[in-house]
Design an enzyme around this catalytic site. Structure first.
Site: not given
Lengths: 237, 297
Positions: B1-3, B32, B175
């Protein structure tokens, strides 16, 4: 639970208001879990996650704005209205009651829902009704790809168009589509729209307040070739 | 997960507040991506005869000495501004001369970005700490991208953080995860594309750099990426004039976009966009899978 600054005001009946700019989602959800009746108004949701999750009583909840992931998850008996858009997983695993989204819904709306009704007045994104197990989902707009994937029971009504792979690996759920359908998923076929289906759909549309003529819809369901294993269909799996 | 966050200002009066708006969006995406944070900021374009580079090195560094040496060697006016562990250099010469000199004389420095208006800053740690270190609230600009990283497939270092430069005034944030990045990395290195880490997103950036170098437009390069990149992704690509967004055909990774008369924004989640002024009147939608969206001045 920390401080809670909700305001109780009488508007004919008891109304509780939570402003999620200042009140926490946890405090809101605890209040909803503790209540057995009444109306809760939620303002400034700001796209936060898990708003109004896990309710187990016939409450009225109105949420004024846009919500993030998993709003109204696991709902039982409550009637929840979201005036804005909903993030991924709205009304996931809904058991009963109603959840109404006045805007658009993101991915996997109503996923795995066992009962109750989810109404989306705008569009739903991909995987709407994935693995649905008895919920009725009525979408006034269109749905994205892979909707009703592995749907087992319940009805998915799409007043607009459906994206590709509709009803892939479907079991016994029933899909109604008024607009165009992309490529159908594995083992999903068009089926006859009988008078009984028109009558059922008319009732469902009326109950959900969605203005559409049931006889304009086509019906899709399972060819029942995938879930009864048959060596002749091995290449279809 | 990333933002991922991106903001593009349509109303110039908001330009002085760009850093403040970006900071609010970035901090909202901390859940995130708590491992590292980074931004690409487009601002204060330099004259055609000059170039702008962002440099990074770990630990204390004598930036004044670098400025003096660079000006003497290039025989050009060099301005240098320090931002935490990074420095922005503006040199009154061509970018290739600066890059060649830096790689020959200062291999300890990493070139984070090059072009006429892009600046890239990235660092390990929480977004709130990043915002504080780099004084984001004070930075102006016309548009920006940001990234908060939750590492899944390679180390947590500044070098592995996003955005990745993909060429002059270009960058990419990601992402998702790519599954064919090892093969693609070998191929791109054979094509002469420099890739510094084992990070999958840097391969996507290298791929775009290669396609653009081969003469593709950004739109064409992104359409080819849909064929050649295997995996899950929402990309945001910063350009000199605006930004672009692309989701893979399966589109598991979230993305939401919003537009008002004053700005266009994209983010992994609406709650980042909810920080922006006038959001109550914004048009909000989810970008469709396998579709290239672009905004530009």
């Amino acid at each position: 639970m920390g401080t809670r600054t909700c305001h109780r005001v009488y508007l004919g009946s008891l109304m509780t208001t939570f402003d999620l700019n200042t009140d926490s989602v946890r405090a809101l959800n605890q209040s909803l879990h503790d209540a057995s009746s009444g109306h809760t108004s939620v303002t400034k949701p700001g796209g936060q996650h898990c708003i109004a999750c896990g309710i187990d009583a016939a409450l009225e909840v109105s949420i004024d704005g846009h919500v993030g992931y998993y709003c109204a998850g696991m709902n039982q008996e409550a009637h929840i209205t979201i005036t804005g858009n909903a993030g991924p997983g709205v009304a996931e695993n809904i058991m009963s009651g109603t959840v109404r989204v006045k805007g658009n819904a993101s991915q996997y709306a109503g996923a795995s829902g066992h009962g109750g009704t989810l109404i989306i007045e705008g569009d739903a994104s991909s995987r709407c009704g994935i693995s649905m197990k008895g919920v009725d989902i009525v979408v006034a707009g269109s749905v994205g790809h892979m909707s009703a994937f592995m749907a087992q029971k319940g009805r998915l009504v799409i007043c607009g168009d459906a994206g590709d792979f509709l009803g892939d690996s479907i079991y016994e759920a029933c899909i109604y589509v008024r607009g165009a359908v992309g490529e159908l998923g594995a083992d999903c076929i068009e089926k006859e729209m009988t008078d009984q289906h028109v009558q059922d759909l008319t009732q469902l549309l009326a109950a959900t307040g969605i203005d559409a003529a049931a006889d304009e819809f086509r019906r899709y369901g399972s060819a029942r070739k995938l879930y009864h294993f048959d060596i002749d269909h091995a290449n279809d799996y | 997960m990333c933002g991922i966050v991106g903001i593009y200002l349509k109303n110039e009066r908001l330009n002085p507040e760009l850093g403040k708006l970006l900071a609010a969006m970035l901090i909202e995406m901390s859940d995130r991506g708590p491992d590292s944070a980074g931004i690409a900021l487009y601002r204060d374009p330099v004259a055609d005869s000059s170039c702008k580079l962002t440099l990074h090195t770990a630990g204390a560094y004598d930036w004044d000495a670098l400025q003096t040496a660079m000006a003497a060697h290039l025989q050009a006016d060099v301005k240098l501004e320090v931002h935490a562990s990074h420095a922005v250099v503006i040199a009154a010469t061509d970018v290739a001369s600066v890059q060649d000199w830096l790689s020959a004389e200062h291999p300890e420095l990493q070139i984070m970005s090059a072009g006429s208006c892009i600046e890239i800053y990235k660092e390990k740690g929480l977004p709130s700490e990043f915002v504080r270190q780099f004084k984001l609230h004070e930075l102006n600009g016309t548009h920006a991208l940001g990234h908060t990283r939750m590492a899944t497939e390679s180390a947590v270092t500044t070098e592995h953080s996003h955005p990745f430069s993909t060429g002059m005034d270009l960058c990419l944030v990601h992402n998702g995860s790519l599954s064919n990045h090892n093969r693609l990395r070998r191929f791109l290195r054979d094509q002469g594309v420099s890739i510094q880490t084992d990070n999958d997103s840097e391969v996507a950036a290298g791929y775009l750099m290669w396609r653009l170098r081969e003469g593709d437009s950004l739109e064409t390069a992104l359409e080819r990426a849909l064929v050649d990149l295997d995996g899950f992704y929402t990309f945001a690509i910063g350009t000199r004039d605006g930004f672009a967004v692309l989701r893979d055909p399966i589109a598991c990774k979230p993305a939401v976009m919003a537009e008002t008369d004053d700005w266009v924004a994209m983010a992994s989640e609406f709650r980042a966009i909810a920080q922006l002024p006038g959001v109550d009147n914004a048009t909000i939608w989810e970008p469709a899978p396998a579709t290239v969206y672009t905004w530009g001045h």
